[in-house]
Design a protein around this motif. Structure first.
Motif, PDB file in Angstrom:
ATOM      1  N   ASP A 242     -18.732 -14.224  28.837  1.00 45.55           N
ATOM      2  CA  ASP A 242     -18.717 -14.413  27.388  1.00 45.55           C
ATOM      3  C   ASP A 242     -19.804 -15.426  27.041  1.00 45.55           C
ATOM      4  N   PRO A 243     -20.872 -14.996  26.374  1.00 44.31           N
ATOM      5  CA  PRO A 243     -21.978 -15.906  26.081  1.00 44.31           C
ATOM      6  C   PRO A 243     -21.626 -17.009  25.088  1.00 44.31           C
ATOM      7  N   THR A 244     -20.456 -16.924  24.463  1.00 47.43           N
ATOM      8  CA  THR A 244     -20.052 -17.947  23.499  1.00 47.43           C
ATOM      9  C   THR A 244     -19.257 -19.077  24.144  1.00 47.43           C
ATOM     10  N   LYS A 245     -18.912 -18.952  25.408  1.00 46.33           N
ATOM     11  CA  LYS A 245     -18.101 -19.966  26.103  1.00 46.33           C
ATOM     12  C   LYS A 245     -18.985 -21.081  26.652  1.00 46.33           C
ATOM     13  N   PRO A 246     -18.456 -22.302  26.727  1.00 40.02           N
ATOM     14  CA  PRO A 246     -19.238 -23.447  27.229  1.00 40.02           C
ATOM     15  C   PRO A 246     -19.821 -23.220  28.630  1.00 40.02           C
ATOM     16  N   GLU A 247     -19.096 -22.503  29.486  1.00 39.20           N
ATOM     17  CA  GLU A 247     -19.597 -22.285  30.845  1.00 39.20           C
ATOM     18  C   GLU A 247     -20.847 -21.398  30.904  1.00 39.20           C
ATOM     19  N   ALA A 248     -21.183 -20.765  29.804  1.00 39.49           N
ATOM     20  CA  ALA A 248     -22.386 -19.936  29.749  1.00 39.49           C
ATOM     21  C   ALA A 248     -23.584 -20.703  29.190  1.00 39.49           C
ATOM     22  N   ALA A 249     -23.448 -21.988  28.940  1.00 45.84           N
ATOM     23  CA  ALA A 249     -24.498 -22.771  28.281  1.00 45.84           C
ATOM     24  C   ALA A 249     -25.820 -22.746  29.038  1.00 45.84           C
TER      25      ALA A 249
ATOM     26  N   PRO B  17     -17.711  -9.703  26.278  1.00 43.03           N
ATOM     27  CA  PRO B  17     -17.333  -9.095  27.556  1.00 43.03           C
ATOM     28  C   PRO B  17     -16.680  -7.718  27.399  1.00 43.03           C
ATOM     29  N   THR B  18     -16.678  -6.958  28.490  1.00 47.09           N
ATOM     30  CA  THR B  18     -16.156  -5.591  28.458  1.00 47.09           C
ATOM     31  C   THR B  18     -14.677  -5.526  28.099  1.00 47.09           C
ATOM     32  N   ALA B  19     -13.953  -6.609  28.293  1.00 43.90           N
ATOM     33  CA  ALA B  19     -12.530  -6.618  27.922  1.00 43.90           C
ATOM     34  C   ALA B  19     -12.348  -6.385  26.425  1.00 43.90           C
ATOM     35  N   THR B  20     -13.371  -6.618  25.631  1.00 48.40           N
ATOM     36  CA  THR B  20     -13.281  -6.416  24.185  1.00 48.40           C
ATOM     37  C   THR B  20     -13.699  -5.004  23.765  1.00 48.40           C
ATOM     38  N   ALA B  21     -14.144  -4.196  24.717  1.00 47.34           N
ATOM     39  CA  ALA B  21     -14.663  -2.859  24.402  1.00 47.34           C
ATOM     40  C   ALA B  21     -13.543  -1.874  24.088  1.00 47.34           C
ATOM     41  N   THR B  22     -13.853  -0.919  23.260  1.00 49.96           N
ATOM     42  CA  THR B  22     -13.003   0.237  23.004  1.00 49.96           C
ATOM     43  C   THR B  22     -13.862   1.467  23.198  1.00 49.96           C
TER      44      THR B  22
ATOM     45  N   VAL C 174      -9.600  10.011  20.418  1.00 53.44           N
ATOM     46  CA  VAL C 174      -8.832   9.347  21.459  1.00 53.44           C
ATOM     47  C   VAL C 174      -9.569   8.059  21.825  1.00 53.44           C
ATOM     48  N   THR C 175      -8.854   6.940  21.816  1.00 54.28           N
ATOM     49  CA  THR C 175      -9.474   5.668  22.179  1.00 54.28           C
ATOM     50  C   THR C 175      -8.786   5.103  23.414  1.00 54.28           C
ATOM     51  N   SER C 176      -9.551   4.321  24.165  1.00 50.53           N
ATOM     52  CA  SER C 176      -8.978   3.606  25.303  1.00 50.53           C
ATOM     53  C   SER C 176      -9.589   2.210  25.335  1.00 50.53           C
ATOM     54  N   ASP C 177      -8.785   1.260  25.799  1.00 55.86           N
ATOM     55  CA  ASP C 177      -9.272  -0.109  25.916  1.00 55.86           C
ATOM     56  C   ASP C 177     -10.241  -0.200  27.078  1.00 55.86           C
TER      57      ASP C 177
ATOM     58  N   PRO D 251     -14.397  -0.647  28.782  1.00 56.85           N
ATOM     59  CA  PRO D 251     -15.702   0.011  28.759  1.00 56.85           C
ATOM     60  C   PRO D 251     -15.628   1.459  29.220  1.00 56.85           C
ATOM     61  N   TYR D 252     -16.688   2.185  28.983  1.00 54.77           N
ATOM     62  CA  TYR D 252     -16.793   3.581  29.404  1.00 54.77           C
ATOM     63  C   TYR D 252     -16.745   3.691  30.926  1.00 54.77           C
ATOM     64  N   ALA D 253     -17.427   2.779  31.617  1.00 54.21           N
ATOM     65  CA  ALA D 253     -17.479   2.811  33.084  1.00 54.21           C
ATOM     66  C   ALA D 253     -17.094   1.448  33.635  1.00 54.21           C
ATOM     67  N   GLU D 254     -16.342   1.450  34.723  1.00 58.21           N
ATOM     68  CA  GLU D 254     -15.998   0.217  35.426  1.00 58.21           C
ATOM     69  C   GLU D 254     -17.062  -0.015  36.493  1.00 58.21           C
ATOM     70  N   THR D 255     -17.778  -1.113  36.391  1.00 60.46           N
ATOM     71  CA  THR D 255     -18.827  -1.427  37.350  1.00 60.46           C
ATOM     72  C   THR D 255     -18.835  -2.917  37.629  1.00 60.46           C
ATOM     73  N   LYS D 256     -19.539  -3.294  38.687  1.00 56.38           N
ATOM     74  CA  LYS D 256     -19.682  -4.725  39.005  1.00 56.38           C
ATOM     75  C   LYS D 256     -20.488  -5.424  37.913  1.00 56.38           C
ATOM     76  N   GLU D 257     -21.579  -4.798  37.510  1.00 56.05           N
ATOM     77  CA  GLU D 257     -22.413  -5.345  36.447  1.00 56.05           C
ATOM     78  C   GLU D 257     -22.070  -4.629  35.151  1.00 56.05           C
ATOM     79  N   ALA D 258     -22.035  -5.365  34.064  1.00 59.09           N
ATOM     80  CA  ALA D 258     -21.639  -4.817  32.779  1.00 59.09           C
ATOM     81  C   ALA D 258     -22.831  -4.782  31.827  1.00 59.09           C
ATOM     82  N   LEU D 259     -22.765  -3.889  30.857  1.00 55.57           N
ATOM     83  CA  LEU D 259     -23.749  -3.872  29.779  1.00 55.57           C
ATOM     84  C   LEU D 259     -23.475  -5.109  28.938  1.00 55.57           C
ATOM     85  N   THR D 260     -24.384  -6.078  28.993  1.00 57.88           N
ATOM     86  CA  THR D 260     -24.137  -7.365  28.333  1.00 57.88           C
ATOM     87  C   THR D 260     -25.006  -7.601  27.109  1.00 57.88           C
ATOM     88  N   GLY D 261     -25.995  -6.770  26.887  1.00 56.14           N
ATOM     89  CA  GLY D 261     -26.845  -6.953  25.717  1.00 56.14           C
ATOM     90  C   GLY D 261     -28.103  -6.115  25.838  1.00 56.14           C
TER      91      GLY D 261
END
Length: 116
Positions: free
Chosen positions: A14-21, A46-51, A64-67, A69-79
């Motif tokens: 999450d780019p908004t969290k302090p640990e991402a500074a 983060p992908t946890a917010t994706a629908t 039909v919606t699902s909580d 991301p489209y694909a589960e991967t080690k690396e996520a589409l982050t921007g």
């Protein structure tokens, strides 16, 4: 001049969290150095917010919606960045400076110009 999408696949943080500074400082430095070619872009939560949305049965079918991301991967589409470069070689050089390339991957893809 052609435009390219520089799609960032990196750690799902999450780019908004302090640990991402520290990471965000690297992105700010990249942005400052590449302002001449950046035409747009955004960081994604983060992908946890994706629908994920699908339509069954084609056009006009059931939605039909699902909580997640489209694909589960080690690396996520982050921007992504929308960059305008003379050619693919220049776009690759710019993409290599994006911090996500250092521990993930940047997909560089030409953008279709529909003449708008």
């Amino acid at each position: 001049m052609p435009q390219y999408a520089a799609i960032i696949f990196a750690s799902d943080v999450d780019p908004t969290k302090p640990e991402a500074a520290d990471m965000m400082k690297d992105y700010a430095e990249f942005h400052d150095g590449a302002q001449a070619v950046i035409r747009g872009g955004a960081a994604l939560y983060p992908t946890a917010t994706a629908t994920t949305v699908r339509v069954t049965g084609g056009k006009g079918g059931d939605i039909v919606t699902s909580d997640g991301p489209y694909a589960e991967t080690k690396e996520a589409l982050t921007g992504f960045y929308l960059i305008e470069c003379a050619d693919l070689d220049e776009a690759v050089k710019v993409a290599a400076r994006i911090p996500g390339a250092w521990d993930g991957a940047i997909e560089v893809r030409p953008v279709v110009d529909f003449g708008q």
